[in-house]
Scaffold this motif. Sequence first.
Motif, PDB file in Angstrom:
ATOM      1  N   VAL A 110     -10.833 -43.797 -11.811  1.00  0.00           N
ATOM      2  CA  VAL A 110     -11.260 -45.199 -11.848  1.00  0.00           C
ATOM      3  C   VAL A 110     -10.743 -45.943 -10.623  1.00  0.00           C
ATOM      4  O   VAL A 110      -9.542 -45.963 -10.364  1.00  0.00           O
ATOM      5  N   GLY A 111     -11.654 -46.555  -9.875  1.00  0.00           N
ATOM      6  CA  GLY A 111     -11.257 -47.345  -8.714  1.00  0.00           C
ATOM      7  C   GLY A 111     -11.102 -48.807  -9.092  1.00  0.00           C
ATOM      8  O   GLY A 111     -10.086 -49.222  -9.660  1.00  0.00           O
ATOM      9  N   GLY A 112     -12.118 -49.592  -8.812  1.00  0.00           N
ATOM     10  CA  GLY A 112     -12.072 -51.043  -9.010  1.00  0.00           C
ATOM     11  C   GLY A 112     -11.495 -51.496 -10.344  1.00  0.00           C
ATOM     12  O   GLY A 112     -10.626 -52.388 -10.384  1.00  0.00           O
ATOM     13  N   ALA A 113     -11.940 -50.894 -11.433  1.00  0.00           N
ATOM     14  CA  ALA A 113     -11.506 -51.347 -12.765  1.00  0.00           C
ATOM     15  C   ALA A 113     -10.030 -51.059 -13.030  1.00  0.00           C
ATOM     16  O   ALA A 113      -9.445 -51.621 -13.961  1.00  0.00           O
ATOM     17  N   TYR A 141     -15.762 -35.320 -10.166  1.00  0.00           N
ATOM     18  CA  TYR A 141     -17.145 -35.485  -9.689  1.00  0.00           C
ATOM     19  C   TYR A 141     -17.407 -36.975  -9.499  1.00  0.00           C
ATOM     20  O   TYR A 141     -17.396 -37.750 -10.465  1.00  0.00           O
ATOM     21  N   GLU A 142     -17.607 -37.345  -8.248  1.00  0.00           N
ATOM     22  CA  GLU A 142     -17.858 -38.747  -7.919  1.00  0.00           C
ATOM     23  C   GLU A 142     -19.099 -38.842  -7.039  1.00  0.00           C
ATOM     24  O   GLU A 142     -18.988 -38.746  -5.800  1.00  0.00           O
ATOM     25  N   PRO A 143     -20.269 -39.007  -7.638  1.00  0.00           N
ATOM     26  CA  PRO A 143     -21.457 -39.181  -6.797  1.00  0.00           C
ATOM     27  C   PRO A 143     -21.239 -40.395  -5.891  1.00  0.00           C
ATOM     28  O   PRO A 143     -20.927 -41.482  -6.373  1.00  0.00           O
ATOM     29  N   ALA A 187      -6.001 -43.668 -11.947  1.00  0.00           N
ATOM     30  CA  ALA A 187      -6.292 -44.944 -11.278  1.00  0.00           C
ATOM     31  C   ALA A 187      -6.165 -44.767  -9.777  1.00  0.00           C
ATOM     32  O   ALA A 187      -5.103 -44.379  -9.283  1.00  0.00           O
ATOM     33  N   ASN A 188      -7.238 -45.032  -9.062  1.00  0.00           N
ATOM     34  CA  ASN A 188      -7.200 -44.997  -7.595  1.00  0.00           C
ATOM     35  C   ASN A 188      -7.210 -46.439  -7.085  1.00  0.00           C
ATOM     36  O   ASN A 188      -8.242 -47.094  -7.068  1.00  0.00           O
ATOM     37  N   TRP A 189      -6.017 -46.897  -6.675  1.00  0.00           N
ATOM     38  CA  TRP A 189      -5.905 -48.302  -6.253  1.00  0.00           C
ATOM     39  C   TRP A 189      -6.461 -48.523  -4.844  1.00  0.00           C
ATOM     40  O   TRP A 189      -6.543 -49.664  -4.378  1.00  0.00           O
ATOM     41  N   LYS A 190      -6.760 -47.430  -4.135  1.00  0.00           N
ATOM     42  CA  LYS A 190      -7.261 -47.527  -2.756  1.00  0.00           C
ATOM     43  C   LYS A 190      -6.323 -48.397  -1.904  1.00  0.00           C
ATOM     44  O   LYS A 190      -5.111 -48.271  -2.030  1.00  0.00           O
ATOM     45  N   LEU A 191      -6.847 -49.315  -1.129  1.00  0.00           N
ATOM     46  CA  LEU A 191      -6.023 -50.149  -0.231  1.00  0.00           C
ATOM     47  C   LEU A 191      -5.671 -51.470  -0.927  1.00  0.00           C
ATOM     48  O   LEU A 191      -5.892 -52.551  -0.399  1.00  0.00           O
ATOM     49  N   GLY A 211     -10.148 -35.157  -0.599  1.00  0.00           N
ATOM     50  CA  GLY A 211     -11.607 -35.094  -0.469  1.00  0.00           C
ATOM     51  C   GLY A 211     -12.345 -36.289  -1.030  1.00  0.00           C
ATOM     52  O   GLY A 211     -13.555 -36.196  -1.295  1.00  0.00           O
ATOM     53  N   HIS A 212     -11.659 -37.411  -1.205  1.00  0.00           N
ATOM     54  CA  HIS A 212     -12.373 -38.608  -1.666  1.00  0.00           C
ATOM     55  C   HIS A 212     -13.492 -38.932  -0.672  1.00  0.00           C
ATOM     56  O   HIS A 212     -13.331 -38.752   0.538  1.00  0.00           O
ATOM     57  N   SER A 213     -14.591 -39.428  -1.181  1.00  0.00           N
ATOM     58  CA  SER A 213     -15.739 -39.750  -0.312  1.00  0.00           C
ATOM     59  C   SER A 213     -15.354 -40.700   0.824  1.00  0.00           C
ATOM     60  O   SER A 213     -15.930 -40.638   1.910  1.00  0.00           O
ATOM     61  N   ALA A 233     -22.404 -43.898  -6.475  1.00  0.00           N
ATOM     62  CA  ALA A 233     -21.896 -44.636  -7.647  1.00  0.00           C
ATOM     63  C   ALA A 233     -20.541 -45.290  -7.378  1.00  0.00           C
ATOM     64  O   ALA A 233     -20.077 -46.121  -8.162  1.00  0.00           O
ATOM     65  N   ILE A 234     -19.904 -44.922  -6.269  1.00  0.00           N
ATOM     66  CA  ILE A 234     -18.549 -45.429  -6.007  1.00  0.00           C
ATOM     67  C   ILE A 234     -18.594 -46.880  -5.540  1.00  0.00           C
ATOM     68  O   ILE A 234     -19.177 -47.189  -4.500  1.00  0.00           O
ATOM     69  N   GLY A 235     -18.000 -47.738  -6.333  1.00  0.00           N
ATOM     70  CA  GLY A 235     -17.872 -49.144  -5.973  1.00  0.00           C
ATOM     71  C   GLY A 235     -19.176 -49.918  -5.915  1.00  0.00           C
ATOM     72  O   GLY A 235     -19.231 -51.004  -5.326  1.00  0.00           O
ATOM     73  N   THR A 236     -20.227 -49.382  -6.503  1.00  0.00           N
ATOM     74  CA  THR A 236     -21.543 -50.026  -6.396  1.00  0.00           C
ATOM     75  C   THR A 236     -21.977 -50.757  -7.659  1.00  0.00           C
ATOM     76  O   THR A 236     -22.921 -51.538  -7.632  1.00  0.00           O
ATOM     77  N   GLY A 270     -16.048 -39.991 -11.862  1.00  0.00           N
ATOM     78  CA  GLY A 270     -15.698 -41.261 -11.233  1.00  0.00           C
ATOM     79  C   GLY A 270     -16.912 -41.869 -10.577  1.00  0.00           C
ATOM     80  O   GLY A 270     -17.800 -41.158 -10.085  1.00  0.00           O
ATOM     81  N   GLY A 271     -16.963 -43.196 -10.564  1.00  0.00           N
ATOM     82  CA  GLY A 271     -18.069 -43.924  -9.938  1.00  0.00           C
ATOM     83  C   GLY A 271     -18.500 -45.078 -10.812  1.00  0.00           C
ATOM     84  O   GLY A 271     -19.226 -44.883 -11.785  1.00  0.00           O
ATOM     85  N   SER A 272     -17.961 -46.275 -10.481  1.00  0.00           N
ATOM     86  CA  SER A 272     -18.308 -47.498 -11.214  1.00  0.00           C
ATOM     87  C   SER A 272     -18.021 -47.412 -12.714  1.00  0.00           C
ATOM     88  O   SER A 272     -18.776 -47.924 -13.541  1.00  0.00           O
ATOM     89  N   VAL A 273     -16.898 -46.754 -13.034  1.00  0.00           N
ATOM     90  CA  VAL A 273     -16.459 -46.765 -14.441  1.00  0.00           C
ATOM     91  C   VAL A 273     -15.880 -48.146 -14.737  1.00  0.00           C
ATOM     92  O   VAL A 273     -15.137 -48.708 -13.924  1.00  0.00           O
TER      93      VAL A 273
HETATM   94  C1  PEP Z   1     -13.059 -44.220  -6.660  1.00  0.00           C
HETATM   95  O1  PEP Z   1     -12.628 -44.839  -5.708  1.00  0.00           O
HETATM   96  O2  PEP Z   1     -12.697 -43.050  -6.822  1.00  0.00           O
HETATM   97  C2  PEP Z   1     -14.005 -44.876  -7.561  1.00  0.00           C
HETATM   98  C3  PEP Z   1     -14.599 -44.159  -8.452  1.00  0.00           C
HETATM   99  O3  PEP Z   1     -14.208 -46.214  -7.380  1.00  0.00           O
HETATM  100  P1  PEP Z   1     -14.977 -47.218  -8.378  1.00  0.00           P
HETATM  101  O4  PEP Z   1     -14.439 -46.935  -9.763  1.00  0.00           O
HETATM  102  O5  PEP Z   1     -14.607 -48.573  -7.898  1.00  0.00           O
HETATM  103  O6  PEP Z   1     -16.417 -46.914  -8.281  1.00  0.00           O
END
Ligand code: PEP
Length: 227
Positions: A211-214, A153-155, A7-11, A84-86, A158-161, A189-192
């Motif tokens: 997983v970010g947002g979810a 692998y996080e295209p 889980a990547n809670w980010k900010l 190395g997160h995008s 796809a991240i947060g979109t 990772g990317g909009s899971v």
């Molecule tokens: C992320 O921040 O690494 C990510 C994959 O975000 P999200 O799941 O929100 O696309």
Amino acid sequence: MKKLVIANWKLNPSSLKDAQKLAASISIKAKNKVVLCPPTIYLSNIQYPNIGSQDCFWQEKGAFTGQVSPLMLKDLKIKYSLVGHSEKRGVGETDEMINAKAKALLAQKITPVICIGFGTTVEHDDLEVTDILKSQLDIDLGGLDSSKVIVAYEPVWAIGTGHNATPEHAEKISIFVKTKYKVPTVLYGGSVNLGNAKSFLQQTNVGGLLVGGASLNAKDFNQIINM
Ligand code: PEP
């Protein structure tokens, strides 16, 4: 087989109280292995079996204002760190910096989770994507034991979109990274989300999810980690 879900809670969230509440609501007996990566400022105050950092610096100590070292993370019993997160590459982090961070983490026996996929677009075909990933991994993994790292692998598109890659594409890329670089675990990772997580976890070579947002929605995340 047990997969790894990070889980990547980010900010998020905006207070320690809310972060502790969120951590307390995540199952500690999930079907898959789970790592929570809260914001750095909460790291010492979150209780969960596996905690990760969202970033780190490559030096141990010294005149480096605002940085957090792997040595400090180790002191807090942190077991993983994203690098190395995008969202870091987007503000200037280079592959050389990522490589230095990964080496510094390994020196403290913390597992680097090296994120790749910045610079890819939805229009790229698989060959173009692997060329970009190669240019990143050749440097990111230079001079280190790739059997001790995790790659996510996080295209970037796809991240947060809300637009995830296909599970078949994630599987192909996982096979490429595992085979060419001898990395044992490759995450997608990317909009899971709750609706698509299972289709990724069912792929033989996708070792789990970032997983970010979810991951901020305990109800959804508890279901994802039990798929
Ligand atoms: C992320 O921040 O690494 C990510 C994959 O975000 P999200 O799941 O929100 O696309």
